[in-house]
Design a protein around this motif. Structure first.
Motif, PDB file in Angstrom:
ATOM      1  N   THR A  81       2.312   8.778  -4.908  1.00 36.16           N
ATOM      2  CA  THR A  81       1.081   8.658  -4.128  1.00 36.16           C
ATOM      3  C   THR A  81      -0.094   9.078  -4.999  1.00 36.16           C
ATOM      4  O   THR A  81      -0.095  10.184  -5.547  1.00 36.16           O
ATOM      5  N   ILE A  82      -1.078   8.195  -5.133  1.00 36.97           N
ATOM      6  CA  ILE A  82      -2.277   8.473  -5.913  1.00 36.97           C
ATOM      7  C   ILE A  82      -3.450   8.576  -4.952  1.00 36.97           C
ATOM      8  O   ILE A  82      -3.715   7.646  -4.184  1.00 36.97           O
ATOM      9  N   ILE A  83      -4.148   9.702  -5.001  1.00 40.17           N
ATOM     10  CA  ILE A  83      -5.297   9.939  -4.128  1.00 40.17           C
ATOM     11  C   ILE A  83      -6.530  10.050  -5.016  1.00 40.17           C
ATOM     12  O   ILE A  83      -6.702  11.025  -5.749  1.00 40.17           O
ATOM     13  N   ALA A  84      -7.392   9.029  -4.935  1.00 46.42           N
ATOM     14  CA  ALA A  84      -8.606   8.981  -5.751  1.00 46.42           C
ATOM     15  C   ALA A  84      -9.829   9.014  -4.845  1.00 46.42           C
ATOM     16  O   ALA A  84      -9.752   8.637  -3.670  1.00 46.42           O
ATOM     17  N   PRO A  85     -10.976   9.471  -5.374  1.00 50.47           N
ATOM     18  CA  PRO A  85     -12.185   9.555  -4.553  1.00 50.47           C
ATOM     19  C   PRO A  85     -12.584   8.205  -3.962  1.00 50.47           C
ATOM     20  O   PRO A  85     -12.528   7.176  -4.644  1.00 50.47           O
ATOM     21  N   SER A  86     -12.946   8.218  -2.672  1.00 50.39           N
ATOM     22  CA  SER A  86     -13.485   7.038  -1.965  1.00 50.39           C
ATOM     23  C   SER A  86     -12.505   5.871  -1.915  1.00 50.39           C
ATOM     24  O   SER A  86     -12.918   4.711  -1.811  1.00 50.39           O
ATOM     25  N   GLN A  87     -11.209   6.146  -1.964  1.00 46.09           N
ATOM     26  CA  GLN A  87     -10.203   5.087  -1.873  1.00 46.09           C
ATOM     27  C   GLN A  87      -9.086   5.524  -0.943  1.00 46.09           C
ATOM     28  O   GLN A  87      -8.809   6.718  -0.795  1.00 46.09           O
ATOM     29  N   ASP A  88      -8.437   4.537  -0.315  1.00 44.19           N
ATOM     30  CA  ASP A  88      -7.231   4.841   0.433  1.00 44.19           C
ATOM     31  C   ASP A  88      -6.133   5.261  -0.533  1.00 44.19           C
ATOM     32  O   ASP A  88      -6.085   4.767  -1.676  1.00 44.19           O
ATOM     33  N   PRO A  89      -5.229   6.161  -0.119  1.00 46.34           N
ATOM     34  CA  PRO A  89      -4.112   6.531  -0.988  1.00 46.34           C
ATOM     35  C   PRO A  89      -3.300   5.300  -1.406  1.00 46.34           C
ATOM     36  O   PRO A  89      -3.037   4.413  -0.592  1.00 46.34           O
ATOM     37  N   LEU A  90      -2.944   5.251  -2.671  1.00 47.70           N
ATOM     38  CA  LEU A  90      -2.127   4.164  -3.210  1.00 47.70           C
ATOM     39  C   LEU A  90      -0.704   4.672  -3.372  1.00 47.70           C
ATOM     40  O   LEU A  90      -0.454   5.616  -4.120  1.00 47.70           O
ATOM     41  N   GLU A  91       0.238   4.058  -2.667  1.00 48.31           N
ATOM     42  CA  GLU A  91       1.637   4.477  -2.710  1.00 48.31           C
ATOM     43  C   GLU A  91       2.487   3.421  -3.405  1.00 48.31           C
ATOM     44  O   GLU A  91       2.295   2.219  -3.212  1.00 48.31           O
ATOM     45  N   THR A  92       3.428   3.882  -4.199  1.00 44.95           N
ATOM     46  CA  THR A  92       4.385   3.006  -4.865  1.00 44.95           C
ATOM     47  C   THR A  92       5.774   3.600  -4.703  1.00 44.95           C
ATOM     48  O   THR A  92       5.955   4.811  -4.888  1.00 44.95           O
ATOM     49  N   VAL A  93       6.738   2.762  -4.346  1.00 45.77           N
ATOM     50  CA  VAL A  93       8.122   3.205  -4.162  1.00 45.77           C
ATOM     51  C   VAL A  93       9.037   2.352  -5.033  1.00 45.77           C
ATOM     52  O   VAL A  93       8.883   1.129  -5.110  1.00 45.77           O
ATOM     53  N   LEU A  94       9.966   3.019  -5.706  1.00 47.24           N
ATOM     54  CA  LEU A  94      11.074   2.323  -6.362  1.00 47.24           C
ATOM     55  C   LEU A  94      12.351   2.692  -5.636  1.00 47.24           C
ATOM     56  O   LEU A  94      12.625   3.880  -5.415  1.00 47.24           O
ATOM     57  N   TYR A  95      13.109   1.684  -5.251  1.00 46.37           N
ATOM     58  CA  TYR A  95      14.386   1.918  -4.582  1.00 46.37           C
ATOM     59  C   TYR A  95      15.401   0.982  -5.232  1.00 46.37           C
ATOM     60  O   TYR A  95      15.446  -0.215  -4.939  1.00 46.37           O
ATOM     61  N   GLY A  96      16.178   1.527  -6.154  1.00 43.32           N
ATOM     62  CA  GLY A  96      17.133   0.690  -6.878  1.00 43.32           C
ATOM     63  C   GLY A  96      16.413  -0.249  -7.825  1.00 43.32           C
ATOM     64  O   GLY A  96      15.704   0.175  -8.735  1.00 43.32           O
ATOM     65  N   THR A  97      16.553  -1.550  -7.591  1.00 40.24           N
ATOM     66  CA  THR A  97      15.913  -2.548  -8.454  1.00 40.24           C
ATOM     67  C   THR A  97      14.671  -3.158  -7.813  1.00 40.24           C
ATOM     68  O   THR A  97      14.079  -4.085  -8.368  1.00 40.24           O
ATOM     69  N   ARG A  98      14.261  -2.644  -6.657  1.00 43.87           N
ATOM     70  CA  ARG A  98      13.110  -3.206  -5.953  1.00 43.87           C
ATOM     71  C   ARG A  98      11.994  -2.160  -5.874  1.00 43.87           C
ATOM     72  O   ARG A  98      12.252  -0.965  -5.728  1.00 43.87           O
ATOM     73  N   ALA A  99      10.763  -2.647  -5.969  1.00 41.02           N
ATOM     74  CA  ALA A  99       9.600  -1.761  -5.927  1.00 41.02           C
ATOM     75  C   ALA A  99       8.618  -2.259  -4.876  1.00 41.02           C
ATOM     76  O   ALA A  99       8.488  -3.474  -4.647  1.00 41.02           O
ATOM     77  N   TYR A 100       7.933  -1.310  -4.240  1.00 39.72           N
ATOM     78  CA  TYR A 100       7.027  -1.628  -3.134  1.00 39.72           C
ATOM     79  C   TYR A 100       5.727  -0.864  -3.316  1.00 39.72           C
ATOM     80  O   TYR A 100       5.668   0.165  -4.000  1.00 39.72           O
ATOM     81  N   SER A 101       4.673  -1.354  -2.658  1.00 40.63           N
ATOM     82  CA  SER A 101       3.385  -0.688  -2.749  1.00 40.63           C
ATOM     83  C   SER A 101       2.582  -0.939  -1.482  1.00 40.63           C
ATOM     84  O   SER A 101       2.779  -1.937  -0.783  1.00 40.63           O
ATOM     85  N   ARG A 102       1.679   0.003  -1.194  1.00 43.27           N
ATOM     86  CA  ARG A 102       0.712  -0.194  -0.117  1.00 43.27           C
ATOM     87  C   ARG A 102      -0.507   0.668  -0.391  1.00 43.27           C
ATOM     88  O   ARG A 102      -0.429   1.709  -1.037  1.00 43.27           O
ATOM     89  N   GLN A 103      -1.656   0.190   0.109  1.00 48.18           N
ATOM     90  CA  GLN A 103      -2.902   0.941   0.004  1.00 48.18           C
ATOM     91  C   GLN A 103      -3.728   0.649   1.255  1.00 48.18           C
ATOM     92  O   GLN A 103      -4.439  -0.345   1.330  1.00 48.18           O
ATOM     93  N   GLY A 104      -3.569   1.509   2.247  1.00 48.85           N
ATOM     94  CA  GLY A 104      -4.293   1.342   3.490  1.00 48.85           C
ATOM     95  C   GLY A 104      -3.781   0.223   4.364  1.00 48.85           C
ATOM     96  O   GLY A 104      -4.450  -0.201   5.299  1.00 48.85           O
ATOM     97  N   GLY A 105      -2.591  -0.282   4.104  1.00 48.42           N
ATOM     98  CA  GLY A 105      -2.026  -1.365   4.902  1.00 48.42           C
ATOM     99  C   GLY A 105      -0.516  -1.292   4.938  1.00 48.42           C
ATOM    100  O   GLY A 105       0.071  -0.217   4.770  1.00 48.42           O
ATOM    101  N   ALA A 106       0.105  -2.443   5.139  1.00 49.76           N
ATOM    102  CA  ALA A 106       1.563  -2.501   5.225  1.00 49.76           C
ATOM    103  C   ALA A 106       2.183  -2.519   3.827  1.00 49.76           C
ATOM    104  O   ALA A 106       1.538  -2.870   2.835  1.00 49.76           O
ATOM    105  N   TRP A 107       3.459  -2.155   3.779  1.00 45.86           N
ATOM    106  CA  TRP A 107       4.192  -2.203   2.519  1.00 45.86           C
ATOM    107  C   TRP A 107       4.360  -3.648   2.075  1.00 45.86           C
ATOM    108  O   TRP A 107       4.597  -4.546   2.879  1.00 45.86           O
ATOM    109  N   GLU A 108       4.260  -3.876   0.748  1.00 47.15           N
ATOM    110  CA  GLU A 108       4.534  -5.171   0.141  1.00 47.15           C
ATOM    111  C   GLU A 108       5.485  -4.949  -1.035  1.00 47.15           C
ATOM    112  O   GLU A 108       5.397  -3.929  -1.732  1.00 47.15           O
ATOM    113  N   GLU A 109       6.359  -5.912  -1.271  1.00 48.37           N
ATOM    114  CA  GLU A 109       7.263  -5.807  -2.417  1.00 48.37           C
ATOM    115  C   GLU A 109       6.557  -6.321  -3.658  1.00 48.37           C
ATOM    116  O   GLU A 109       5.935  -7.384  -3.650  1.00 48.37           O
ATOM    117  N   LEU A 110       6.661  -5.563  -4.753  1.00 47.47           N
ATOM    118  CA  LEU A 110       6.035  -5.946  -6.009  1.00 47.47           C
ATOM    119  C   LEU A 110       6.861  -7.003  -6.729  1.00 47.47           C
ATOM    120  O   LEU A 110       8.078  -7.112  -6.533  1.00 47.47           O
TER     121      LEU A 110
END
Length: 211
Positions: free
Chosen positions: A69-98
């Protein structure tokens, strides 16, 4: 790719350094090898950016799970997940697969942080038992050559100081700063070792759209 650049920078700080005592270097390597054998560990860190202070929290569940989780000034938190061989991300919305190519880059960086020991830990001086924030640690300070530090003429040489719990042998704090007393901290990472951390998969997340 911006996500990968930030993550790669963090990993470099975890594994990089510079030349001194074999005993001290070995003790630092042992501490991080013990960390890699943990069931799970986290790192809460702060870094300066042109827009202000950035907070980065990373959870690792070896061998192949990570939640950042990256928290930067004036931005929604940016989250990234790795689970096995798949990676996901979201920033102020729903999860998306990278995209798979991005996921492979993240996989390589997670392996470097939690599985594969670095080829060169760097050289450290032993500082002995020191206090930090009211707690006792075994401290180790990196030995840097100015020619290897990447600093320009007149720029301060940066050192990494690793603070290890004398009871568990685990690294607890990782600080990058200049040599002079009371200089500003460039990077500070604080480690924890939770017993019940579980990083979740997001199998129904749609593949991220090209932007």
């Amino acid at each position: 790719m911006q996500r990968c650049a930030i993550f790669c920078a963090i990993t470099a700080l975890l594994t990089a350094s510079a030349m001194a005592d074999d005993k001290c270097r070995g003790e630092v390597a042992d501490a991080f090898n013990k960390q890699r054998s943990s069931r799970a560990f986290t790192m809460a860190s702060e870094m300066k950016s042109p827009s202000g202070q950035v907070k980065i929290n990373v959870e690792y569940q070896p061998p192949d799970r990570m939640h950042q989780t990256i928290i930067a000034p004036s931005q929604d938190p940016l989250e990234t997940v790795l689970y096995g061989t798949r990676a996901y991300s979201r920033q102020g919305g729903a999860w998306e697969e990278l995209m798979p190519a991005v996921a492979q880059t993240i996989i390589a960086q997670v392996r470097a942080a939690v599985i594969d020991p670095p080829k060169e830990v760097g050289d450290f001086d032993c500082l002995g038992l020191v206090q930090l924030d009211g707690k006792d640690y075994l401290a180790y300070r990196s030995v840097e050559k100015r020619s290897d530090s990447g600093a320009g003429a007149g720029a301060p040489t940066l050192h990494r100081t690793v603070y290890v719990d004398p009871k568990t042998g685990l690294p607890m704090v990782n600080i990058v700063s200049a040599e002079a007393p009371s200089t500003e901290v460039v990077f500070k990472g604080v480690y924890d070792y939770p017993e019940h951390l579980e990083i979740e998969d997001h199998p129904n997340a749609p593949l991220v759209k090209m932007r």
